[in-house]
Design a protein around this motif. Structure first.
Motif, PDB file in Angstrom:
ATOM      1  N   LYS A 176      37.523   0.973   0.190  1.00 52.61           N
ATOM      2  CA  LYS A 176      36.292   1.359   0.857  1.00 52.61           C
ATOM      3  C   LYS A 176      34.989   1.284   0.151  1.00 52.61           C
ATOM      4  CE  LYS A 176      37.831   5.561   3.468  1.00 52.61           C
ATOM      5  NZ  LYS A 176      37.633   7.235   3.439  1.00 52.61           N
ATOM      6  N   PRO A 177      33.870   0.948   0.675  1.00 51.51           N
ATOM      7  CA  PRO A 177      32.785   0.476  -0.259  1.00 51.51           C
ATOM      8  C   PRO A 177      32.483   1.843  -1.050  1.00 51.51           C
ATOM      9  CG  PRO A 177      32.221   0.366   2.097  1.00 51.51           C
ATOM     10  CD  PRO A 177      33.653   0.590   1.961  1.00 51.51           C
ATOM     11  N   THR A 178      31.967   1.751  -2.251  1.00 51.99           N
ATOM     12  CA  THR A 178      31.434   2.830  -3.055  1.00 51.99           C
ATOM     13  C   THR A 178      30.097   2.840  -2.837  1.00 51.99           C
ATOM     14  OG1 THR A 178      32.929   2.487  -4.814  1.00 51.99           O
ATOM     15  CG2 THR A 178      31.333   3.734  -5.368  1.00 51.99           C
ATOM     16  N   LEU A 179      29.596   3.925  -2.431  1.00 53.68           N
ATOM     17  CA  LEU A 179      28.077   4.245  -1.883  1.00 53.68           C
ATOM     18  C   LEU A 179      27.221   4.441  -3.333  1.00 53.68           C
ATOM     19  CD1 LEU A 179      28.376   6.725   0.919  1.00 53.68           C
ATOM     20  CD2 LEU A 179      28.095   4.167   0.952  1.00 53.68           C
ATOM     21  N   ALA A 180      25.950   4.118  -3.177  1.00 54.89           N
ATOM     22  CA  ALA A 180      25.142   4.235  -4.516  1.00 54.89           C
ATOM     23  C   ALA A 180      23.798   4.934  -4.105  1.00 54.89           C
ATOM     24  CB  ALA A 180      24.821   2.717  -5.105  1.00 54.89           C
ATOM     25  N   LEU A 181      23.195   5.720  -5.136  1.00 53.64           N
ATOM     26  CA  LEU A 181      22.017   6.161  -5.027  1.00 53.64           C
ATOM     27  C   LEU A 181      20.811   5.461  -5.452  1.00 53.64           C
ATOM     28  CD1 LEU A 181      22.915   9.877  -6.181  1.00 53.64           C
ATOM     29  CD2 LEU A 181      22.821   9.018  -3.723  1.00 53.64           C
ATOM     30  N   LYS A 182      19.761   5.277  -4.837  1.00 56.11           N
ATOM     31  CA  LYS A 182      18.617   4.432  -5.398  1.00 56.11           C
ATOM     32  C   LYS A 182      17.504   5.452  -5.096  1.00 56.11           C
ATOM     33  CE  LYS A 182      16.478   0.768  -6.274  1.00 56.11           C
ATOM     34  NZ  LYS A 182      16.343   0.502  -7.494  1.00 56.11           N
ATOM     35  N   LEU A 183      16.784   5.413  -6.342  1.00 57.13           N
ATOM     36  CA  LEU A 183      15.565   6.207  -6.658  1.00 57.13           C
ATOM     37  C   LEU A 183      14.394   5.194  -6.185  1.00 57.13           C
ATOM     38  CD1 LEU A 183      16.486   8.897  -9.442  1.00 57.13           C
ATOM     39  CD2 LEU A 183      16.327   9.157  -6.870  1.00 57.13           C
ATOM     40  N   SER A 184      13.191   5.741  -5.774  1.00 58.19           N
ATOM     41  CA  SER A 184      12.163   4.869  -5.631  1.00 58.19           C
ATOM     42  C   SER A 184      10.929   6.012  -5.508  1.00 58.19           C
ATOM     43  CB  SER A 184      12.251   3.873  -4.248  1.00 58.19           C
ATOM     44  OG  SER A 184      12.302   4.688  -3.268  1.00 58.19           O
ATOM     45  N   THR A 185       9.708   5.533  -5.844  1.00 65.98           N
ATOM     46  CA  THR A 185       8.479   6.049  -5.413  1.00 65.98           C
ATOM     47  C   THR A 185       7.396   5.208  -5.004  1.00 65.98           C
ATOM     48  OG1 THR A 185       6.876   7.357  -6.888  1.00 65.98           O
ATOM     49  CG2 THR A 185       7.756   5.564  -8.148  1.00 65.98           C
ATOM     50  N   THR A 186       6.180   5.720  -4.460  1.00 63.74           N
ATOM     51  CA  THR A 186       5.277   5.194  -4.067  1.00 63.74           C
ATOM     52  C   THR A 186       4.075   4.861  -5.418  1.00 63.74           C
ATOM     53  OG1 THR A 186       4.378   7.115  -3.298  1.00 63.74           O
ATOM     54  CG2 THR A 186       5.474   5.726  -1.640  1.00 63.74           C
ATOM     55  N   LEU A 187       4.368   5.478  -6.289  1.00 60.77           N
ATOM     56  CA  LEU A 187       3.325   5.335  -7.359  1.00 60.77           C
ATOM     57  C   LEU A 187       3.546   3.792  -7.985  1.00 60.77           C
ATOM     58  CD1 LEU A 187       3.658   8.524  -9.490  1.00 60.77           C
ATOM     59  CD2 LEU A 187       1.923   7.982  -7.809  1.00 60.77           C
ATOM     60  N   LYS A 188       2.552   3.323  -8.543  1.00 66.05           N
ATOM     61  CA  LYS A 188       2.400   1.946  -9.028  1.00 66.05           C
ATOM     62  C   LYS A 188       2.704   1.648 -10.471  1.00 66.05           C
ATOM     63  CE  LYS A 188       1.529   0.316  -4.781  1.00 66.05           C
ATOM     64  NZ  LYS A 188       2.368   0.290  -4.138  1.00 66.05           N
ATOM     65  N   ASP A 189       3.057   0.838 -10.838  1.00 71.92           N
ATOM     66  CA  ASP A 189       3.304   0.371 -12.215  1.00 71.92           C
ATOM     67  C   ASP A 189       1.943  -0.897 -12.596  1.00 71.92           C
ATOM     68  OD1 ASP A 189       3.984  -0.372 -14.842  1.00 71.92           O
ATOM     69  OD2 ASP A 189       5.545  -1.784 -14.008  1.00 71.92           O
ATOM     70  N   THR A 190       0.836  -0.095 -12.999  1.00 70.38           N
ATOM     71  CA  THR A 190      -0.327  -0.821 -13.132  1.00 70.38           C
ATOM     72  C   THR A 190      -0.326  -1.717 -14.640  1.00 70.38           C
ATOM     73  OG1 THR A 190      -1.535   0.881 -14.146  1.00 70.38           O
ATOM     74  CG2 THR A 190      -1.625   0.496 -11.870  1.00 70.38           C
ATOM     75  N   ASP A 191       0.465  -1.109 -15.432  1.00 66.91           N
ATOM     76  CA  ASP A 191       0.541  -1.962 -16.828  1.00 66.91           C
ATOM     77  C   ASP A 191       1.661  -3.019 -16.900  1.00 66.91           C
ATOM     78  OD1 ASP A 191       2.432   0.053 -17.358  1.00 66.91           O
ATOM     79  OD2 ASP A 191       1.528   0.610 -19.009  1.00 66.91           O
ATOM     80  N   GLY A 192       2.722  -3.045 -15.790  1.00 66.18           N
ATOM     81  CA  GLY A 192       3.596  -4.016 -15.650  1.00 66.18           C
ATOM     82  C   GLY A 192       4.772  -3.747 -16.933  1.00 66.18           C
ATOM     83  N   ASP A 193       4.930  -2.549 -17.307  1.00 70.21           N
ATOM     84  CA  ASP A 193       5.919  -2.117 -18.311  1.00 70.21           C
ATOM     85  C   ASP A 193       7.312  -1.645 -17.435  1.00 70.21           C
ATOM     86  OD1 ASP A 193       5.174   0.194 -17.550  1.00 70.21           O
ATOM     87  OD2 ASP A 193       4.791   1.093 -19.588  1.00 70.21           O
ATOM     88  N   GLY A 194       7.378  -1.675 -16.148  1.00 68.35           N
ATOM     89  CA  GLY A 194       8.441  -1.242 -15.511  1.00 68.35           C
ATOM     90  C   GLY A 194       8.416   0.301 -15.205  1.00 68.35           C
TER      91      GLY A 194
END
Length: 180
Positions: A76-94
């Protein structure tokens, strides 16, 4: 090893390893295992004998042919959690930036993924953080593929890592940079 299933629903019925018969190993037949089952309603297929199928039966599912008929077993495929946000990375450091004023909030979405696509499921997801304040610590998904919660900032210019975990799924984390 013979695997038996119900044809109409593809429901797993049972399995049996090869038997030593008259000096040779051989597969049992459907009729030998379940003599009272109607062969028009139940089917079977053969896979390599292995204890891995019996040790963790919840880790396996049927491999289906083009017509949807079971022909084998696969992980069976293993499910994974993925976190995201609408905030921006303005200085490019990830790391997305959050204002360090104790009132700013970051919306965080946790999505259950099956490979590259969202997967509806029922699960308890635990949320933890290295700082700030979460408005939810446990998310109860009920046949959903995602949920959103908020992280409130603190008055320090630090990084805060938020982590999501759930039993049987790969966890994920996201790090926020608090800016003055």
């Amino acid at each position: 090893m013979i695997v038996v299933f119900e044809k109409k629903t593809n429901k797993f019925i049972g399995m049996a390893p090869q038997v030593f018969d008259n000096g040779n190993l051989r597969e049992l037949t459907l009729n030998e295992i379940y003599p009272d089952l109607d062969p028009k309603k139940y089917g079977s297929f053969v896979v390599e004998d292995s204890p891995k199928y019996l040790m963790n039966p919840d880790h396996w599912q049927f491999t289906l042919d083009a017509k949807g008929v079971p022909i084998g077993l696969e992980h069976k495929p293993t499910l994974a959690l993925k976190l995201s946000t609408t905030l921006k990375d303005t200085d490019g450091d990830g790391m997305p930036e959050l204002k360090a004023d104790s009132t700013a909030t970051a919306p965080v979405t946790v999505t259950v993924m099956n490979g590259i696509k969202p997967q509806k499921t029922t699960a308890l997801i635990k949320i933890s953080t290295t700082g700030g304040r979460l408005d939810k610590r446990i998310i109860d998904l009920k046949n959903q593929d995602k949920a959103t919660f908020n992280l409130q900032s603190v008055p320090e210019t630090i990084t805060i890592t938020v982590t999501a975990t759930s039993e049987g799924m790969h966890s994920d984390s996201i790090t926020f940079e608090l800016m003055p």
